[in-house]
Design an enzyme around this catalytic site. Structure first.
Site, PDB file in Angstrom:
ATOM      1  N   LEU A  79       0.830  -1.204   0.000  1.00  0.00           N
ATOM      2  CA  LEU A  79       0.000   0.000   0.000  1.00  0.00           C
ATOM      3  C   LEU A  79       0.868   1.259   0.000  1.00  0.00           C
ATOM      4  O   LEU A  79       2.049   1.207   0.333  1.00  0.00           O
ATOM      5  CB  LEU A  79      -0.906  -0.036   1.237  1.00  0.00           C
ATOM      6  CG  LEU A  79      -1.907  -1.206   1.215  1.00  0.00           C
ATOM      7  CD1 LEU A  79      -2.433  -1.515   2.609  1.00  0.00           C
ATOM      8  CD2 LEU A  79      -3.047  -0.901   0.251  1.00  0.00           C
ATOM      9  N   PRO A  80       0.271   2.410  -0.366  1.00  0.00           N
ATOM     10  CA  PRO A  80       1.093   3.616  -0.525  1.00  0.00           C
ATOM     11  C   PRO A  80       1.812   4.072   0.752  1.00  0.00           C
ATOM     12  O   PRO A  80       3.003   4.332   0.720  1.00  0.00           O
ATOM     13  CB  PRO A  80       0.094   4.680  -0.988  1.00  0.00           C
ATOM     14  CG  PRO A  80      -1.059   3.922  -1.561  1.00  0.00           C
ATOM     15  CD  PRO A  80      -1.120   2.627  -0.806  1.00  0.00           C
ATOM     16  N   THR A 113       6.290   0.715   2.250  1.00  0.00           N
ATOM     17  CA  THR A 113       7.301   1.465   3.008  1.00  0.00           C
ATOM     18  C   THR A 113       6.555   2.423   3.933  1.00  0.00           C
ATOM     19  O   THR A 113       5.877   3.342   3.465  1.00  0.00           O
ATOM     20  CB  THR A 113       8.210   2.277   2.059  1.00  0.00           C
ATOM     21  OG1 THR A 113       8.809   1.377   1.131  1.00  0.00           O
ATOM     22  CG2 THR A 113       9.296   3.003   2.828  1.00  0.00           C
ATOM     23  N   LYS A 188      15.323  -0.113   5.688  1.00  0.00           N
ATOM     24  CA  LYS A 188      14.914   0.421   4.372  1.00  0.00           C
ATOM     25  C   LYS A 188      15.131   1.943   4.305  1.00  0.00           C
ATOM     26  O   LYS A 188      15.655   2.462   3.317  1.00  0.00           O
ATOM     27  CB  LYS A 188      13.439   0.067   4.148  1.00  0.00           C
ATOM     28  CG  LYS A 188      12.707   0.871   3.099  1.00  0.00           C
ATOM     29  CD  LYS A 188      12.941   0.393   1.691  1.00  0.00           C
ATOM     30  CE  LYS A 188      12.295   1.348   0.704  1.00  0.00           C
ATOM     31  NZ  LYS A 188      12.569   1.073  -0.656  1.00  0.00           N
ATOM     32  N   LYS A 263       9.012  10.922   0.167  1.00  0.00           N
ATOM     33  CA  LYS A 263       8.309  10.207   1.249  1.00  0.00           C
ATOM     34  C   LYS A 263       9.312   9.443   2.136  1.00  0.00           C
ATOM     35  O   LYS A 263       9.254   9.511   3.357  1.00  0.00           O
ATOM     36  CB  LYS A 263       7.300   9.232   0.621  1.00  0.00           C
ATOM     37  CG  LYS A 263       6.593   8.353   1.612  1.00  0.00           C
ATOM     38  CD  LYS A 263       5.869   7.196   0.911  1.00  0.00           C
ATOM     39  CE  LYS A 263       5.853   5.984   1.807  1.00  0.00           C
ATOM     40  NZ  LYS A 263       5.414   4.779   1.154  1.00  0.00           N
TER      41      LYS A 263
HETATM   42  P1  NAD Z   1       0.954   2.700  -6.114  1.00  0.00           P
HETATM   43  O1  NAD Z   1       0.375   3.990  -5.699  1.00  0.00           O
HETATM   44  O2  NAD Z   1       1.290   2.439  -7.533  1.00  0.00           O
HETATM   45  O3  NAD Z   1      -0.031   1.499  -5.628  1.00  0.00           O
HETATM   46  C1  NAD Z   1      -0.718   1.478  -4.434  1.00  0.00           C
HETATM   47  C2  NAD Z   1      -2.022   0.708  -4.651  1.00  0.00           C
HETATM   48  O4  NAD Z   1      -2.699   0.605  -3.400  1.00  0.00           O
HETATM   49  C3  NAD Z   1      -2.978   1.414  -5.617  1.00  0.00           C
HETATM   50  O5  NAD Z   1      -3.392   0.500  -6.628  1.00  0.00           O
HETATM   51  C4  NAD Z   1      -4.135   1.836  -4.722  1.00  0.00           C
HETATM   52  O6  NAD Z   1      -5.400   1.810  -5.392  1.00  0.00           O
HETATM   53  C5  NAD Z   1      -4.085   0.782  -3.644  1.00  0.00           C
HETATM   54  N1  NAD Z   1      -4.725   1.178  -2.393  1.00  0.00           N
HETATM   55  C6  NAD Z   1      -4.650   2.340  -1.721  1.00  0.00           C
HETATM   56  N2  NAD Z   1      -5.373   2.288  -0.593  1.00  0.00           N
HETATM   57  C7  NAD Z   1      -5.927   1.056  -0.557  1.00  0.00           C
HETATM   58  C8  NAD Z   1      -6.792   0.392   0.350  1.00  0.00           C
HETATM   59  N3  NAD Z   1      -7.240   0.985   1.452  1.00  0.00           N
HETATM   60  N4  NAD Z   1      -7.170  -0.873   0.071  1.00  0.00           N
HETATM   61  C9  NAD Z   1      -6.729  -1.487  -1.058  1.00  0.00           C
HETATM   62  N5  NAD Z   1      -5.916  -0.921  -1.957  1.00  0.00           N
HETATM   63  C10 NAD Z   1      -5.525   0.344  -1.706  1.00  0.00           C
HETATM   64  O7  NAD Z   1       2.255   2.507  -5.187  1.00  0.00           O
HETATM   65  P2  NAD Z   1       3.517   1.557  -5.485  1.00  0.00           P
HETATM   66  O8  NAD Z   1       4.496   2.276  -6.344  1.00  0.00           O
HETATM   67  O9  NAD Z   1       3.024   0.219  -5.871  1.00  0.00           O
HETATM   68  O10 NAD Z   1       4.179   1.514  -4.026  1.00  0.00           O
HETATM   69  C11 NAD Z   1       3.635   0.734  -2.995  1.00  0.00           C
HETATM   70  C12 NAD Z   1       4.582   0.810  -1.801  1.00  0.00           C
HETATM   71  O11 NAD Z   1       5.881   0.341  -2.196  1.00  0.00           O
HETATM   72  C13 NAD Z   1       4.791   2.236  -1.265  1.00  0.00           C
HETATM   73  O12 NAD Z   1       4.831   2.179   0.134  1.00  0.00           O
HETATM   74  C14 NAD Z   1       6.142   2.648  -1.853  1.00  0.00           C
HETATM   75  O13 NAD Z   1       6.808   3.589  -1.043  1.00  0.00           O
HETATM   76  C15 NAD Z   1       6.871   1.312  -1.878  1.00  0.00           C
HETATM   77  N6  NAD Z   1       7.937   1.206  -2.897  1.00  0.00           N
HETATM   78  C16 NAD Z   1       7.708   1.649  -4.174  1.00  0.00           C
HETATM   79  C17 NAD Z   1       8.727   1.533  -5.113  1.00  0.00           C
HETATM   80  C18 NAD Z   1       8.519   2.003  -6.551  1.00  0.00           C
HETATM   81  O14 NAD Z   1       9.499   2.096  -7.288  1.00  0.00           O
HETATM   82  N7  NAD Z   1       7.290   2.275  -6.970  1.00  0.00           N
HETATM   83  C19 NAD Z   1       9.975   0.975  -4.755  1.00  0.00           C
HETATM   84  C20 NAD Z   1      10.143   0.492  -3.462  1.00  0.00           C
HETATM   85  C21 NAD Z   1       9.119   0.619  -2.535  1.00  0.00           C
END
Ligand code: NAD
Length: 313
Positions: A79-80, A113, A188, A263
């Site tokens: 999740l975000p 994260t 992390k 973030k």
């Molecule tokens: P994203 O925004 O693409 O995806 C998040 C998903 O969660 C979305 O599809 C959203 O609809 C869903 N969501 C939000 N609230 C929800 C809820 N209450 N119930 C169900 N679904 C819900 O984000 P991401 O890029 O996939 O990143 C996810 C996590 O991974 C974050 O914490 C980010 O910091 C971490 N991260 C991301 C990356 C990257 O390169 N994108 C790398 C390492 C870590």
């Protein structure tokens, strides 16, 4: 629950059923890799577009986190941010979220994260209910999520880690047990604070060289063979056209978004403040990233203003 339940062709009944919550840029490819490895997945996301993709890949789509977790021995979330993790697992009043619905012995792996303090809060609530919780943030970006080569940095008990390891190994290449609850998140953000500092420093050094007449490629090659060598120079050069297939050579589009770096730096600064640790370099990188973000926001609003006025005229 949506009745369409197309399991992966070679799924294996000895493997646990998995509920996967959060199918964004990272979660979707991670879930797809689990399906490919024969795990049965029930998925949930707020976005119908996101669940549609997983349904096509063979998952069953649920209408709520609780629905997804029915018959699941393992729950994974991607999740975000902290508030989303809090809301899914603890609910609005702290006790009416998904945790309250799970049977004892369920393994919960949160790969978002978030702040270590938030991870410990959820872990504590889980432990009172006899549920194993692991914080398992990842490094490796969307490329690593697609290729199944992520690094997982895990906090929680040794027993829960041992149960999770074979599942994480499907989505990642390096799986580290960093320590107790919250340790995964601390490790992390230490890594990402260092990355933020190295990215800012590398951009600053190349800019200094270029402003003093050096070719950015020549300077990058020199630093790569000298003591300034670092990950940014090796695979993520910030100067346009020095390296192929990196955001700087693609109009700074794609890759690890600056808002995610912002973030992570904020999480690092929050942890440093809470635990009274000095991080002057991290603070500077955070300030630079904030400045860059607000400049980008101003540029976007100027562009929007130009488009809107052109339409009115
Ligand atoms: P994203 O925004 O693409 O995806 C998040 C998903 O969660 C979305 O599809 C959203 O609809 C869903 N969501 C939000 N609230 C929800 C809820 N209450 N119930 C169900 N679904 C819900 O984000 P991401 O890029 O996939 O990143 C996810 C996590 O991974 C974050 O914490 C980010 O910091 C971490 N991260 C991301 C990356 C990257 O390169 N994108 C790398 C390492 C870590």
């Amino acid at each position: 629950m949506n009745t369409k339940d197309v399991n992966a062709t070679d799924n294996d009944t000895t493997k646990p059923n998995i509920a996967f919550i959060g199918l964004g840029n990272m979660g979707a490819p991670m879930a797809e890799n689990l399906l490919k490895a024969g795990y049965r997945l029930s998925v949930y996301d707020l976005s119908a577009e996101a669940t549609e993709r997983l349904q096509q890949a063979g998952a069953s789509v649920a209408d709520s986190p609780k629905d997804a977790a029915q018959n699941a021995q393992v729950v994974i979330s991607m999740l975000p941010a902290g508030q989303h993790v809090h809301s899914v697992y603890l609910g609005d009043n702290g006790a009416d979220g998904l945790l309250a619905e799970l049977p004892q012995g369920t393994l919960v792996i949160d790969s978002s994260t978030i702040a270590a303090a938030d991870a410990r809060l959820v872990a504590e609530a889980a432990s009172k209910l006899g549920i194993d919780f692991l914080d398992a943030p990842v490094s490796g970006g969307t490329g690593g999520a697609i290729a199944g080569t992520l690094t997982f940095i895990v906090g929680g008990s040794t027993d829960a880690f041992a149960k999770a390891e074979p599942i994480l190994a499907v989505m990642g290449k390096n799986i580290f047990h960093a320590g107790e609850h919250g340790a995964g998140q601390v490790a992390k953000i230490c890594n990402n604070m260092l990355l933020g500092i190295l990215m800012a420093g590398t951009a600053e050094a190349i800019n200094l060289g270029v402003k003093n007449g050096l070719d950015p490629k020549v300077l990058s090659d020199i630093m790569l063979q000298s003591s300034g060598r670092n990950w940014t120079l090796e695979v993520y050069n910030p100067y346009p056209q020095v390296m192929e297939n990196v955001p700087s050579s693609n109009g700074y589009q794609g890759g690890f978004m600056s808002k995610l770096m912002q973030k992570d730096l904020n999480l690092a600064m929050q942890t440093a403040e809470d635990t009274h640790v000095e991080t002057p370099m991290g603070a500077k990188a955070t300030e630079l990233m904030k400045r860059m973000q607000s400049r980008t926001a101003i540029e976007i609003s100027r562009a929007l203003w130009r488009v809107t006025t052109a339409q009115i005229e």
